[in-house]
Design a protein around this motif. Structure first.
Motif, PDB file in Angstrom:
ATOM      1  N   ILE A 117      22.688 -10.839  73.121  1.00 15.33           N
ATOM      2  CA  ILE A 117      24.143 -10.922  73.008  1.00 15.33           C
ATOM      3  C   ILE A 117      24.674 -11.763  74.170  1.00 15.33           C
ATOM      4  O   ILE A 117      24.005 -11.914  75.198  1.00 15.33           O
ATOM      5  CB  ILE A 117      24.816  -9.530  72.998  1.00 15.33           C
ATOM      6  N   VAL A 118      25.854 -12.335  73.973  1.00 14.67           N
ATOM      7  CA  VAL A 118      26.466 -13.147  75.023  1.00 14.67           C
ATOM      8  C   VAL A 118      27.587 -12.327  75.649  1.00 14.67           C
ATOM      9  O   VAL A 118      28.477 -11.857  74.954  1.00 14.67           O
ATOM     10  CB  VAL A 118      27.024 -14.462  74.466  1.00 14.67           C
ATOM     11  N   LEU A 119      27.517 -12.131  76.955  1.00  9.16           N
ATOM     12  CA  LEU A 119      28.535 -11.338  77.647  1.00  9.16           C
ATOM     13  C   LEU A 119      29.747 -12.206  77.957  1.00  9.16           C
ATOM     14  O   LEU A 119      29.728 -13.424  77.760  1.00  9.16           O
ATOM     15  CB  LEU A 119      27.956 -10.742  78.933  1.00  9.16           C
ATOM     16  N   ASP A 120      30.805 -11.568  78.463  1.00  7.64           N
ATOM     17  CA  ASP A 120      32.047 -12.303  78.705  1.00  7.64           C
ATOM     18  C   ASP A 120      31.887 -13.413  79.736  1.00  7.64           C
ATOM     19  O   ASP A 120      32.620 -14.390  79.721  1.00  7.64           O
ATOM     20  CB  ASP A 120      33.146 -11.340  79.144  1.00  7.64           C
ATOM     21  N   ASP A 121      30.936 -13.256  80.649  1.00  5.69           N
ATOM     22  CA  ASP A 121      30.745 -14.311  81.653  1.00  5.69           C
ATOM     23  C   ASP A 121      29.756 -15.364  81.158  1.00  5.69           C
ATOM     24  O   ASP A 121      29.212 -16.136  81.960  1.00  5.69           O
ATOM     25  CB  ASP A 121      30.275 -13.702  82.984  1.00  5.69           C
ATOM     26  N   ASP A 122      29.507 -15.374  79.820  1.00  2.69           N
ATOM     27  CA  ASP A 122      28.627 -16.369  79.192  1.00  2.69           C
ATOM     28  C   ASP A 122      27.153 -16.196  79.498  1.00  2.69           C
ATOM     29  O   ASP A 122      26.352 -17.040  79.119  1.00  2.69           O
ATOM     30  CB  ASP A 122      29.044 -17.803  79.581  1.00  2.69           C
ATOM     31  N   THR A 123      26.780 -15.113  80.190  1.00  7.87           N
ATOM     32  CA  THR A 123      25.353 -14.881  80.387  1.00  7.87           C
ATOM     33  C   THR A 123      24.827 -14.132  79.166  1.00  7.87           C
ATOM     34  O   THR A 123      25.577 -13.515  78.419  1.00  7.87           O
ATOM     35  CB  THR A 123      25.066 -14.046  81.653  1.00  7.87           C
ATOM     36  N   ARG A 169      25.572  -1.053  78.720  1.00  6.96           N
ATOM     37  CA  ARG A 169      26.058  -0.425  79.958  1.00  6.96           C
ATOM     38  C   ARG A 169      27.571  -0.301  80.053  1.00  6.96           C
ATOM     39  O   ARG A 169      28.100   0.115  81.072  1.00  6.96           O
ATOM     40  CB  ARG A 169      25.542  -1.211  81.180  1.00  6.96           C
ATOM     41  N   SER A 170      28.274  -0.695  78.999  1.00  3.21           N
ATOM     42  CA  SER A 170      29.728  -0.516  79.022  1.00  3.21           C
ATOM     43  C   SER A 170      30.230  -0.543  77.581  1.00  3.21           C
ATOM     44  O   SER A 170      29.560  -1.075  76.691  1.00  3.21           O
ATOM     45  CB  SER A 170      30.399  -1.641  79.817  1.00  3.21           C
ATOM     46  N   PRO A 171      31.404   0.037  77.350  1.00  3.04           N
ATOM     47  CA  PRO A 171      31.989  -0.036  76.007  1.00  3.04           C
ATOM     48  C   PRO A 171      32.139  -1.478  75.533  1.00  3.04           C
ATOM     49  O   PRO A 171      31.943  -1.783  74.364  1.00  3.04           O
ATOM     50  CB  PRO A 171      33.355   0.638  76.189  1.00  3.04           C
ATOM     51  N   ARG A 172      32.470  -2.364  76.445  1.00  2.00           N
ATOM     52  CA  ARG A 172      32.618  -3.771  76.072  1.00  2.00           C
ATOM     53  C   ARG A 172      31.283  -4.352  75.569  1.00  2.00           C
ATOM     54  O   ARG A 172      31.237  -5.084  74.584  1.00  2.00           O
ATOM     55  CB  ARG A 172      33.135  -4.552  77.292  1.00  2.00           C
ATOM     56  N   GLU A 173      30.197  -4.027  76.267  1.00  5.21           N
ATOM     57  CA  GLU A 173      28.885  -4.502  75.820  1.00  5.21           C
ATOM     58  C   GLU A 173      28.556  -3.946  74.437  1.00  5.21           C
ATOM     59  O   GLU A 173      27.978  -4.639  73.593  1.00  5.21           O
ATOM     60  CB  GLU A 173      27.784  -4.103  76.810  1.00  5.21           C
ATOM     61  N   ALA A 174      28.937  -2.691  74.209  1.00  7.68           N
ATOM     62  CA  ALA A 174      28.676  -2.083  72.895  1.00  7.68           C
ATOM     63  C   ALA A 174      29.435  -2.854  71.814  1.00  7.68           C
ATOM     64  O   ALA A 174      28.908  -3.139  70.734  1.00  7.68           O
ATOM     65  CB  ALA A 174      29.095  -0.620  72.901  1.00  7.68           C
ATOM     66  N   TYR A 175      30.667  -3.214  72.131  1.00 12.59           N
ATOM     67  CA  TYR A 175      31.485  -3.971  71.189  1.00 12.59           C
ATOM     68  C   TYR A 175      30.843  -5.336  70.901  1.00 12.59           C
ATOM     69  O   TYR A 175      30.722  -5.763  69.746  1.00 12.59           O
ATOM     70  CB  TYR A 175      32.895  -4.140  71.763  1.00 12.59           C
ATOM     71  N   LEU A 176      30.410  -6.006  71.961  1.00 18.89           N
ATOM     72  CA  LEU A 176      29.814  -7.337  71.791  1.00 18.89           C
ATOM     73  C   LEU A 176      28.509  -7.261  70.988  1.00 18.89           C
ATOM     74  O   LEU A 176      28.219  -8.129  70.164  1.00 18.89           O
ATOM     75  CB  LEU A 176      29.576  -7.996  73.158  1.00 18.89           C
ATOM     76  N   TYR A 177      27.750  -6.199  71.234  1.00 23.08           N
ATOM     77  CA  TYR A 177      26.501  -5.994  70.485  1.00 23.08           C
ATOM     78  C   TYR A 177      26.802  -5.822  68.998  1.00 23.08           C
ATOM     79  O   TYR A 177      26.190  -6.452  68.137  1.00 23.08           O
ATOM     80  CB  TYR A 177      25.776  -4.764  71.035  1.00 23.08           C
ATOM     81  N   LEU A 178      27.787  -4.980  68.716  1.00 26.00           N
ATOM     82  CA  LEU A 178      28.132  -4.699  67.325  1.00 26.00           C
ATOM     83  C   LEU A 178      28.620  -5.964  66.623  1.00 26.00           C
ATOM     84  O   LEU A 178      28.260  -6.252  65.482  1.00 26.00           O
ATOM     85  CB  LEU A 178      29.212  -3.614  67.295  1.00 26.00           C
ATOM     86  N   ARG A 179      29.433  -6.739  67.325  1.00 23.94           N
ATOM     87  CA  ARG A 179      29.965  -7.966  66.747  1.00 23.94           C
ATOM     88  C   ARG A 179      28.840  -8.955  66.460  1.00 23.94           C
ATOM     89  O   ARG A 179      28.788  -9.592  65.411  1.00 23.94           O
ATOM     90  CB  ARG A 179      30.981  -8.580  67.708  1.00 23.94           C
ATOM     91  N   CYS A 180      27.914  -9.038  67.396  1.00 23.06           N
ATOM     92  CA  CYS A 180      26.787  -9.965  67.242  1.00 23.06           C
ATOM     93  C   CYS A 180      25.878  -9.518  66.096  1.00 23.06           C
ATOM     94  O   CYS A 180      25.448 -10.332  65.272  1.00 23.06           O
ATOM     95  CB  CYS A 180      26.023 -10.021  68.570  1.00 23.06           C
ATOM     96  N   LEU A 181      25.616  -8.218  66.036  1.00 22.79           N
ATOM     97  CA  LEU A 181      24.762  -7.685  64.975  1.00 22.79           C
ATOM     98  C   LEU A 181      25.393  -7.939  63.606  1.00 22.79           C
ATOM     99  O   LEU A 181      24.722  -8.355  62.652  1.00 22.79           O
ATOM    100  CB  LEU A 181      24.544  -6.181  65.191  1.00 22.79           C
ATOM    101  N   LYS A 182      26.680  -7.725  63.514  1.00 23.38           N
ATOM    102  CA  LYS A 182      27.401  -7.942  62.252  1.00 23.38           C
ATOM    103  C   LYS A 182      27.275  -9.408  61.837  1.00 23.38           C
ATOM    104  O   LYS A 182      27.004  -9.721  60.685  1.00 23.38           O
ATOM    105  CB  LYS A 182      28.873  -7.568  62.442  1.00 23.38           C
ATOM    106  N   GLN A 183      27.447 -10.304  62.793  1.00 21.49           N
ATOM    107  CA  GLN A 183      27.364 -11.725  62.486  1.00 21.49           C
ATOM    108  C   GLN A 183      25.970 -12.086  61.960  1.00 21.49           C
ATOM    109  O   GLN A 183      25.821 -12.827  60.994  1.00 21.49           O
ATOM    110  CB  GLN A 183      27.706 -12.538  63.736  1.00 21.49           C
ATOM    111  N   VAL A 184      24.949 -11.533  62.605  1.00 22.50           N
ATOM    112  CA  VAL A 184      23.571 -11.813  62.181  1.00 22.50           C
ATOM    113  C   VAL A 184      23.328 -11.289  60.762  1.00 22.50           C
ATOM    114  O   VAL A 184      22.775 -11.984  59.905  1.00 22.50           O
ATOM    115  CB  VAL A 184      22.561 -11.197  63.184  1.00 22.50           C
TER     116      VAL A 184
END
Ligand code: ADP
Ligand code: ZN
Ligand code: MG
Length: 489
Positions: A117-123, A169-184
């Motif tokens: 997944i891509v985090l907010d700081d682009d890493t 490690r954070s609710p935001r990461e969980a959100y980004l994971y879910l969004r990425c998984l959905k896209q895939v």
């Protein structure tokens, strides 16, 4: 808890989160019978003795569901096992007529993958995928004032469950994971991932541990987090609640809680059941699921290009900015549309601007998504390409082109030049006609002319604007600039 207090808590405790995602597989029929899976049919019209769990009936595995599950597992980098087993998971609930769900337990279809997944700081961060397994859905209960209504249409709908490692490690990461998984999953065309229709559902597991400690704390599981908006809210709620307990020297109880989006809270549902509570045993009516290497490799070779790879290609091959590439690859349908249009009009950045701008806007306005299949929306790429060609050749001005596109979308296509003639939107590129307009503007603004000649070169834009106003935006801007400069000397 106020934001500042929460920050203090997060200085001391680190959240640990793992998600269990259920995705409905895009098959026409159910996993163990021939009933349709169409969403929204009248209650209890898509049922048969098998999915209603009558005694003596036999399940027959849907090969299409297996193929979709393998597709998802491979795209998530899992090992697909040559043999996996179905098991009965027993529990009592009115919407589970058999009294057990056919799932997979100790021998799942696939294990050991990851999702970047891509985090907010682009890493980038790699999230482990523990397992992907097949199972059937239960029915749907609707609680009313006078009792509970049960619709069995959803019974036996094929699902995959995708379990992540506790790597978030954070609710935001969980959100980004879910969004990425959905896209895939959408790219793979494995699932519609429509959260409103329940075809993507998420249970969120969360615990806290003192910063610096390696062992995990006791987790709770929040069920019913069925919207992207709620994932962060539900986890934040649980983190605050658990932190409150730990701060007070109390213990977190290992339990399942239900997210109530109306109240914004996760209420206790039941103490956490252990797997032995389900009395799992191998499903006697189904053979073990065999997936040989040839089958896996065949599916692997047909995997579509994944969103991030595709975005990188649009940057390297089409020379698009990374931002454009990311927007255009948000869905596979949008990326297909863009590529079809570039194929017809080979100016990638120009096509990108129009697709990201007007085409998306017009589609949104009409409640449509941009797509090619089964019918192009909001306009066929051939029509878009025709319009852009005419614009490039100066027959249509930039502002008229937007108007023409909107008309073409309304009329389901058409010849852009004919539309322009019909509505009098032609670009005025006739120098004599423009000179007349320009002279009129110069005459009407003697003060500005004097100021311009006195050195205020910035006033050129003012004159161009006036000419555009007089010609309703139809004047060829390059020509106007040129003639204005000459006349103003
Ligand atoms: P259970 O036996 O309670 O169902 P599992 O080990 O099967 O737990 O894990 C279920 C989900 O919970 C997985 O997504 C996993 O990553 C996550 N998880 C497991 N332990 C923890 C923990 N201590 N804190 C947060 N999440 C966890
Ligand atoms: Zn059925
Ligand atoms: Mg579990």
């Amino acid at each position: 808890m106020k934001a500042a207090e929460l920050d203090l808590v997060l200085d001391r405790y680190e959240p640990v989160i793992g998600l269990e995602v259920h995705a409905q597989l895009k098959t026409a029929s159910k996993i163990f019978c021939g009933c349709a899976t169409t969403y929204g049919a009248p209650p209890n019209t898509q049922v048969c003795p098998v999915c209603l769990g009558y005694p003596g009936v036999l399940p027959v595995l849907n090969a299409g569901a297996v193929e979709l599950a393998i597709t998802a597992a491979l795209a998530l980098g899992c090992v697909v096992h040559e043999t996996s087993l179905f098991a009965r998971k027993h529990y009592f609930y009115p919407d589970l007529p058999k009294g057990y769900q056919i799932s997979q337990f100790d021998r799942p279809l696939a294990t050991g993958g990851s999702l970047a997944i891509v985090l907010d700081d682009d890493t980038e961060k790699s999230i482990g995928i523990t397992r992907v397994h097949l199972e059937e859905d239960a029915g749907k209960s609707t609680h009313t004032g006078s009792g509970t209504l049960v619709d069995f249409n959803r019974c036996g709908t094929p699902l995959i469950e995708i379990v992540s490692e506790p790597d978030l490690r954070s609710p935001r990461e969980a959100y980004l994971y879910l969004r990425c998984l959905k896209q895939v999953l959408e790219y793979l065309e494995v699932s519609d991932c429509n959260m409103e229709e329940g075809s993507l559902r998420c249970d969120a597991n969360v615990s806290l541990r003192p910063v610096g400690r390696s062992e995990f704390g006791t987790k709770t599981e929040v069920k019913n987090v069925n919207s992207f908006r709620y994932v962060e809210d539900a986890l934040m709620f649980e983190i605050e609640r658990q932190a409150g307990l730990l701060e007070a020297g109390e213990q977190v109880v290992h339990e399942t809680r239900l997210w109530d989006s109306g109240r914004g809270e996760a209420r206790p549902m039941r103490s956490k059941e252990e797997s032995h509570d389900y009395r799992y045993f191998p499903e006697p009516d189904l053979e073990s699921l065999a997936v040989d290497a040839a089958m896996s490799e065949g599916i692997r070779s047909r995997l579509p290009e994944m969103p991030r790879v595709r975005a990188a290609r649009l940057v390297s091959e089409h020379g698009l900015p990374a931002y454009d590439a990311e927007v255009l690859t948000a869905t596979r349908a949008l990326a297909d549309y863009y590529e079809a249009a570039v194929e017809l009009f080979n100016e990638p950045k120009e096509v990108s601007n129009w697709v990201m701008g007007e085409v998306l806007r017009l589609a949104n306005e009409r409640g449509q998504s941009v797509r090619l299949e089964p019918t192009p929306q909001p306009i066929a790429p051939t029509d878009l390409a025709r319009l852009l060609e005419n614009k490039q050749e100066g027959r249509i001005s930039g502002s008229a082109a937007k108007e023409v596109l909107a008309i073409m979308v309304d009329e389901g296509g058409g010849d852009p030049l004919a539309i322009i003639e019909d509505r009098g939107l032609e670009q005025i590129s006739d120098a004599t006609a423009l000179e007349t307009e320009i002279e009129a503007v110069i005459e009407a603004h003697p003060d500005e002319v004097e100021a311009y000649r006195g050195g205020k070169a910035g006033l050129l834009g003012f004159f161009v604007g006036q000419v555009m106003k007089r010609t309703k935006g139809q004047a060829n801007p390059e020509l106007v600039n040129k003639i204005l400069r000459e006349k103003l000397g």
